[in-house]
Design an enzyme around this catalytic site. Structure first.
Site, short mmCIF file in Angstrom:
data_model
loop_
_atom_site.label_atom_id
_atom_site.label_comp_id
_atom_site.label_asym_id
_atom_site.label_seq_id
_atom_site.Cartn_x
_atom_site.Cartn_y
_atom_site.Cartn_z
N GLU A 128 39.36 45.71 48.60
CA GLU A 128 40.37 46.20 47.65
C GLU A 128 39.86 47.44 46.92
O GLU A 128 40.61 48.39 46.74
CB GLU A 128 40.70 45.07 46.66
CG GLU A 128 41.94 45.37 45.84
CD GLU A 128 42.41 44.17 45.04
OE1 GLU A 128 42.15 43.02 45.44
OE2 GLU A 128 43.04 44.38 43.99
N ARG B 258 42.51 36.32 35.18
CA ARG B 258 43.19 35.30 35.98
C ARG B 258 42.48 33.95 35.84
O ARG B 258 43.15 32.90 35.86
CB ARG B 258 43.27 35.70 37.46
CG ARG B 258 44.13 34.75 38.25
CD ARG B 258 44.36 35.21 39.66
NE ARG B 258 45.47 36.13 39.82
CZ ARG B 258 46.73 35.76 39.99
NH1 ARG B 258 47.05 34.48 40.01
NH2 ARG B 258 47.68 36.66 40.14
N GLU C 186 46.79 33.20 48.70
CA GLU C 186 45.66 32.70 47.93
C GLU C 186 45.77 31.23 47.48
O GLU C 186 44.75 30.54 47.39
CB GLU C 186 45.47 33.57 46.69
CG GLU C 186 45.05 34.99 47.03
CD GLU C 186 45.16 35.92 45.84
OE1 GLU C 186 44.14 36.26 45.26
OE2 GLU C 186 46.30 36.28 45.49
#
Ligand SMILES: Cc1cc2nc3c(=O)[nH]c(=O)nc-3n(C[C@H](O)[C@H](O)[C@H](O)COP(=O)(O)OP(=O)(O)OC[C@H]3O[C@@H](n4cnc5c(N)ncnc54)[C@H](O)[C@@H]3O)c2cc1C
Ligand code: FES
Ligand code: FES
Length: 1416
Positions: free
Chosen positions: A853, A932, A1324
């Site tokens: 990423e 998160r 995910e």
């Protein structure tokens, strides 16, 4: 006959000694003077056969598997072997026929049935591993058209896949034992009933032009390589390859080299003496003595040359010397030539056992060898590597050497004058990698392996590794005992045991052996022998490899197992046999994995959405035609780049000396931060904030930072130059490596975000609440800390990019990145080229999982700097160890917690946690990852009073980055750990506790205020209870545990909830461009998402097809490119199909409405889509549309810790049953059931693939995958260096780790109004469900502890490695090692003193150092 073939025939008849001849996919190849260091894979790929992939270059992943065949002239038969093309030296394939994945089938002609079935069963996602898997299966079937389940699973033991979770590949493979050819198999798997019906016929092979050739070339049957020698010498570096065809020549060559070396040494001594004379003109020393290496499988030599920078001047291949390749049977045993491969030895022993009968006592030694070979390396390695290579390597953890010692084998050694001598194997291993063979004067000729001599002689091997298949041992052992009966008592006549992993070389337990002689075979004897064994196998606390207590415990466990085995075998009365608990003896039971996949097959929307279409690239992937970055053909004038990396965790770089590297022919350029300055670019980069240097300017803050880049005409030269660059450092302090270090130094970065909810009106702070309610009799307090390790991405295709400069500063950057726009912007900033002149593209990438990423953009930027400076194309392909060592992993986490639970209603009352992540030297995405974690902490449970704080630690490690789940698993795992702790404190079933605290009607707001769909959650929970048959199976588990002391089973059930959306709201946007071509009505879709195996392109194409109402084959997805769709977010956060599906839907709806308007304006009903499009074109309807989507209504205020950060949640539940071996820490997943809410699936096959793959990755995360960095806990690794680099040391789950039964159910009637076609994101969310295996293991350990009367609470950190499992099972054996060090040190000293050991001996034992494993 073609000219080429004629030429080949002449060459084969009369070959010059410097050429090799072989066939590739039926075509003849003659290579003159190949470089002795060149590998087969380099050669194959250079000829355009890029289907064979380079995943690791060390024999550990199987991506490079090919079939290598040769003609056995003695037995007149063709021998086919699967081998690793990355290890096979090109020079070694003379007289061989090679078949690559391209050779067996292709999309232009016909797929081979192996290819077809793997594709049809969705056995390929990113596809990078696929050619290797295809070739392993192909070779198996070529040798054995009717394989058993065991043979299939075994044949795949050298292949890794990071995407699929293996189950679909196994299902595909199983069809080869099914009578209904090509269809899923529902039969019992009995291979006998289809013997008459050949399913795998001999076929042809295809060259790259699709031309057919016979499978094995006739010319090779005429060419016996033993008829000549091969002598190759590289002109530039003088490195030699010699293949003598007789033993005499081999010895003669050794003699010559020895003489030459002696002369050189004498010359050098003379020169040195002369130089010392006063006034002497200094003359140079002559070259160093020639180092020669015999080479068979190259599985060890390759590691030495590639990873340890060892250079050999000469390789000698002894594989055409008859004496060294023979197995000679005699009455007493077998003499096995040193060059015999382990594959050939296996076949021989199997045949021998089949002939004599496995129950005959004489076969016990052979059976023990076969049992050890079963888990020795992998099939391709065993097919190539030799018995002699393994013995001569003398690795301290060799699996076979302890067995040779214990079985009483003898080595036959020949010297250069042809004199032979024998050495018993218990005198063969002298010290670290030193054996009783003079390397200059002698060779190993053969090994004599005796049969077991009597009915009272027994032998067993033992091995425990991190992973069962294809892993080097942590500890292994070979044991043999000869028993007698005296006065009806069983006595030990002799006892032999040798261990690996416990000293610098294979070591015998001599004191224990002596003690046991003439002792009765009783439990007392066993107990009395233990102190001797402890004494025989000391290990200092600093010994490389760590796991000291575990390794020492394992030695006792193996000894115990063997003792139990002996008792069991010698009790004649079967009733008495029952007195031996066989759970100590039997291996963990596994059968061929099976499973069901269940979804609503009627929920089809439009022409394609809802169908289980296979991955659009499946056929390209199974044939090797799918192109990845390094498959892009060589550009003219291209150079290869290789990084120069920092080797200190915190230091000033005081000097970089490239002077020697520059002298190497082929060196082109060295770039560093000064080149960025010269371009006028910025050297400060970063994923969100620019807090790191692209090239180190003066100070490095981690090992693995980029100091510079070498460009050279080939990768080999670039690597060589990098090794020659000298860097000087001035070390700085502090060096902060672990979370503990960071806490100690208050070393943090980021914003310390937190979320608090406070439901208690009677108190005002958490402290107050805990003070007040801790003493409340209705509440129970639990507190502690929990560590969860990180995870290596292990995408099969590593980071790579190719930068091609164009006119006017334009740059085309082809990159294996998940984030094209990020890469484009980073390249622009660093090279000072405006963004509109930079095009970033990716066709597909071989897995990403978050690892591509952000970090990849730095690599692309560095390569772009070189491309700009040189104005030449630059290719940068990171070696696996470099990639793993520098590009960061999943963040390790530590959570400190305290929590209160109500005793009466079992409801959680309050939790306060601080989560710490180890982020490395820069922020990268670590703040978002922590965010998160904070937002996922609640998982599926309502906690009225909660306070979650996240601290991001700044350390001197490489920057950790995104990984599938992005912090979610770490947050949820902390919560589940607390739940487990509470259930222990309350003594209630954790499953009941989980159910009692699920969000419900009256409590369905998360701590940050988002609504949870509790009804769906409850449906999932109820279904998993039923589907897993929870009640009944729990009862049988309890029964099993009560009658098996050393094996324990357990079952665990966990729910998950995963928020869908990027937590940075602006990233939730996506664009698409859809064209319809008037000539044939085909549709071309471009969108901003990158295909990395997750099936994004397939799902998006289905959406386009359904909206436009055309069949799927009409839609094609173009490569992702920033000049088609700009300003893309990274393909991450599971939202690819949500964003791009919606954007494509939007574009297609525009087109659809234009076409509808056109039709009604024309008032014509066109007979076909093609006619409609053609007419629309002629009436100037715009057949191109740009689509856009942004997720609405997302907001989050971190100051308040409130908001709706997610569009919706994806929910799931899973239940896993596992079994552990309490004596070794091994475990096995017996069954997993998953019920997953994917909304109305767009493509159930792809969604199930994501569920199975993510679950398996989760199992890896929570069990076998362990990152080892040099820090206070791993002092045997250099500080800040990464030890677990590469598949040799870092283990991801393999085929043998799949749940034996794996059932996946997609929740039915579960539409989701908030995403495309009512679906849900799935990439995910299922990963976390892998923790069901972790908690299953924990419960099984608890059962084992209870048996030993240990009832107190214990914390099991993640991952649950065999070490942690074994050591927490704490029994009488582990207790000897588990007291706290250095107290423990003292205890052992005392114990040893009791045994009357001298001080000197004691000291030696404590300081024994050895290299933990053969290669590192
Ligand atoms: C991916 C992988 C997994 C592995 N897993 C395991 C495992 O599970 N268990 C285990 O024990 N090992 C394992 N190994 C190590 C491996 O088994 C050994 O490297 C192998 O047996 C060596 O055999 P080779 O023919 O490839 O040796 P080579 O690499 O060809 O040679 C090794 C050494 O032996 C010397 N040699 C060879 N023949 C002779 C001879 N006749 N006389 C004198 N010297 C000789 C060579 O000169 C060289 O020094 C693994 C290796 C790899 C790469
Ligand atoms: S590339 Fe050869 S095994 Fe990995
Ligand atoms: S499909 Fe196996 S690694 Fe991607």
């Amino acid at each position: 006959m073609s000219t080429r073939q004629e030429h080949q025939k002449t060459m084969i008849k009369n070959p010059p000694s410097n050429t090799i001849h072989f066939y590739v996919n039926g075509e003849a190849h003659t290579v003159a003077n190949p470089h002795p260091d060149a590998s087969l894979i380099e050669y194959l790929r250079s000829t355009g056969l890029t289907g064979t992939k380079l995943g690791c270059n060390e024999g550990g992943c199987g991506a490079c598997t090919i079939m290598l065949s040769h003609y056995d002239h003695d037995n007149k038969k063709i021998v086919n072997r699967s081998v690793n093309a990355c290890l096979a030296p090109l020079c070694s394939v003379d007289a061989c026929a090679i078949i690559t994945v391209e050779g067996i089938g292709n999309t232009k002609g016909m797929l081979h049935m192996v290819q077809e079935r793997v594709a049809n069963f969705n056995g390929s996602q990113c596809g990078f591993c696929t050619p290797g898997i295809i070739m392993s299966l192909y070779t198996l079937l070529r040798n054995n058209p009717y394989p058993t389940e065991h043979e299939i699973e075994h044949s795949l033991d050298g292949n890794l896949c990071r995407c699929t979770g293996y189950r679909p590949i196994l299902s595909a493979a199983k069809t080869f034992i099914c009578p209904s050819s090509g269809k899923p198999c529902n039969c019992s798997g009995d291979s006998k009933h289809n013997k008459d019906e050949p399913q795998f016929e001999d076929g042809d092979v295809f060259d790259l032009r699709g031309k057919k050739h016979p499978l094995f070339p006739a010319a090779l049957k005429q060419y016996d390589p033993r008829s000549r020698d091969v002598i190759i010498e590289n002109e530039q570096d003088g490195i030699k390859w010699y293949r003598p065809n007789s033993l005499e020549k081999l010895l003669e060559y050794k003699r010559e080299v020895l003489e030459q070396n002696m002369n050189t040494i004498l010359d050098n001594e003379r020169v040195q003496e002369n130089n010392k004379q006063p006034g002497a003109i200094r003359s140079p020393l002559r070259a160093l003595p020639v180092q020669i290496r015999m080479i068979v499988g190259n599985s060890e030599v390759a590691i030495e040359t590639r990873q340890k920078a060892q250079v050999y001047q000469s390789y000698v291949q002894p594989t055409t010397i008859p004496e060294l390749c023979a197995i000679k049977p005699s009455q007493e045993g077998i003499e096995v030539g040193a060059s015999v491969t382990l594959g050939k030895l296996t076949d021989y022993l199997q045949e021998e056992i089949r002939k004599v009968g496995k129950d005959h006592y004489s076969m016990r030694a052979y059976i023990s060898i076969l049992d050890q070979l079963r888990y020795f390396a992998s099939t391709p390695i065993r097919n190539a590597c030799s018995l002699g290579g393994n013995i001569m390597t003398a690795s301290p953890i060799s699996d076979l050497n302890p067995l040779w010692v214990a079985l009483g084998c003898t080595a036959n050694i020949l010297d250069i004058d042809n004199n032979s001598r024998t050495v018993p194997m218990d005198q063969f291993f002298l010290s670290y990698r030193t054996v009783a063979v003079d390397p200059h004067r002698e060779i190993l000729h053969s090994l004599f392996i005796p049969k077991t001599q009597s009915a009272m002689e027994f032998a067993r091997p033992y091995k425990q590794a991190r992973r069962r298949e294809d892993d080097i041992a942590i500890v292994n052992a070979g044991m043999k005992a000869v028993l007698t009966t005296v006065d009806s008592q069983t006595m030990i006549e002799s006892f032999h045991m040798a261990f690996g992993g416990m000293a610098v070389c294979t070591i015998s337990a001599k004191r224990t052996q002596d003690f046991l002689r003439n002792k009765p075979l009783t439990d007392d004897t066993f107990q009395q022998a233990i102190p001797f064994l402890i004494q025989d196998l000391p290990l200092s606390q600093e010994a490389p490899g760590g796991m000291i207590e575990y390794r020492r415990s394992l030695t006792l466990s193996f000894f115990f197992k063997f003792f139990q085995y002996l008792k069991f075998e010698t009790i004649i009365d079967p009733h008495h046999q029952k007195q031996v608990d066989t759970s100590a003896i039997t291996p963990l039971h596994r059968t061929y994995p099976t499973g069901t996949q269940d979804w609503d097959k009627t929920n089809i929307r439009g022409t394609s959405v809802g169908k289980d279409e296979k991955h659009m690239s499946a056929h390209l992937q199974v044939t090797g035609e799918a192109k990845y970055l390094d498959d892009v053909p060589k550009q003219s004038n291209e150079v290869h780049a290789c990084f120069v990396l920092s080797q200190k965790p915190h230091a000033k770089v005081t000097n970089v000396d490239i002077s020697v590297a520059k002298t190497i022919p082929g060196f082109v350029y060295y770039a560093d931060h000064t080149d960025v300055e010269a371009l006028g670019g910025s050297n400060r980069v970063g994923a969100i904030i620019h807090d790191e240097d692209l090239f180190v300017t003066d100070k490095c803050t981690s090992v693995g930072q980029i100091i510079g880049v070498v460009c050279a005409t080939s990768l080999r030269i670039a690597r060589q130059c990098v090794k020659l660059i000298r860097i000087e450092y001035e070390e700085l302090s502090p060096v902060i490596l672990s979370i503990k270090d960071a806490i100690e130094h208050s070393s943090y970065q980021g914003d310390n975000h937190h979320v608090t909810r406070f439901a208690q009106p009677d108190v005002t702070t958490m402290d107050e609440l805990f003070t007040k309610y801790t003493n409340d009799p209705d509440h129970v307090l639990v507190e502690g800390d929990f560590f969860m390790g990180g995870q290596e991405h292990f995408y099969l295709e590593g980071h790579a990019c190719l930068v091609i400069p164009g006119e006017q500063d334009e740059l085309t950057v082809i990159s294996s990145t998940q984030a094209l726009t990020h890469t484009q912007c980073c390249v622009s900033e660093v090279t000072n080229v405006p963004t509109h002149k930079i095009v970033c593209k990716a066709k597909r990438i071989g897995g990403g999982f978050g690892g591509k990423e952000t970090r990849g953009m730095l690599y692309a930027a560095a390569a772009s700097v070189c491309a700009r400076r040189l104005n030449q194309p630059v290719r940068l392909v990171l070696d696996r160890d470099v990639d793993m060592g520098m590009s960061g992993q999943r963040h390790p986490f530590m959570t400190k917690y305290r929590s209160l639970i109500n005793k009466k209603d079992k409801k959680i009352f309050a939790i306060q946690v601080t989560m710490y992540s180890n982020a490395g030297f820069s922020l990268d995405l670590s703040q978002s990852v922590m965010d998160r974690s904070i937002l996922s902490f609640d998982n599926c449970y309502h906690v009225p009073n909660v306070d979650v704080i996240g601290k991001v630690c700044l350390t001197n490690l490489p920057s950790h980055t995104a990984f599938r789940g992005f912090g979610g698993p770490q947050g949820m795992m902390a919560m589940e750990h607390i739940i487990e702790h509470m259930s222990f404190a309350l003594d209630v079933d954790p499953i009941a506790l989980r159910r009692a605290n699920l969000y419900d009607e009256s409590n369905h707001f998360t701590p940050y205020g988002q609504i949870v769909d509790y009804e769906r959650l409850h449906r999932l929970w109820d279904q998993i209870m039923i589907k897993s048959d929870h009640q009944n199976r729990m009862e049988s588990i309890q029964q099993y545990n009560s009658s098996n002391r050393f094996k324990k089973k357990a079952m665990c059930m966990v729910p998950t909830k995963f928020g869908i959306s990027f937590t940075a709201s602006f990233l939730n946007q996506g664009g698409a461009l859809v064209h319809i071509y008037h000539s044939d009505g085909t549709v071309l879709v471009s969108h901003g998402g990158v295909e990395m195996g997750q099936g994004l392109h397939t799902k998006v194409a289905q959406v386009a097809a359904s909206v436009l109402g055309v069949p799927l084959h009409k839609v094609f997805i173009a490569e992702t490119s920033t000049d088609k769709v700009p300003n893309t977010s990274a393909t991450a956060a599971s939202v690819g199909s949500d964003l791009y599906g919606m954007a494509v839907q939007n574009a297609c709806e525009q087109l659809k409405s234009r076409l509808d308007r056109f039709q009604s304006s024309r008032n014509v009903n066109y007979a076909s889509w093609e006619e409609l499009i053609d007419a629309a074109y002629h009436y100037t309807v715009n057949l191109s549309a740009q689509g856009f989507y942004k997720t609405p209504d997302l907001h989050l205020n971190w100051d308040k810790g409130r908001g709706t950060p997610f569009s919706y949640y994806t929910y799931g539940t899973a239940c896993s049953e596992i079994e552990i071996d309490t004596l070794t820490g091994d475990f096995n997943i017996l069954r997993t059931d998953i019920v997953m809410d994917v909304g109305d699936s767009i493509n159930p096959a792809i969604d199930i693939g994501q569920i199975e793959g993510a679950f398996t990755q989760g199992v890896g995360l929570f069990t076998i995958e362990e990152l080892i960095w040099g820090d206070a806990d791993h002092k045997w690794v250099r500080p800040g260096h990464y030890f677990t680099r590469g598949p040799g040391a870092y283990k991801i789950p393999s085929f043998n780790d799949v749940p034996v039964e794996f059932n996946v159910h997609l929740l039915k009637n579960a539409p989701n109004a908030l995403a495309v076609y009512r679906s849900k994101a799935i990439g995910e969310p299922p990963l976390f469900l892998g923790c069901t295996v972790f908690y299953g293991i924990k419960h099984a350990i608890q059962a084992a502890r209870r048996d030993h009367g240990v009832n107190e609470y214990f914390c099991l950190d993640s991952p649950a490695t065999p070490e942690r499992i074994r050591m927490t099972c704490c029994d009488d054996l582990t207790k000897r090692f588990t007291a706290n060090w250095p107290m423990k040190n003292q205890l052992i000293d005392d114990r040893l003193r009791d045994l009357d050991v001298s001080d000197q001996e004691l000291d030696n034992m404590k300081h024994v150092q050895y290299r933990a494993n053969g290669s590192y």
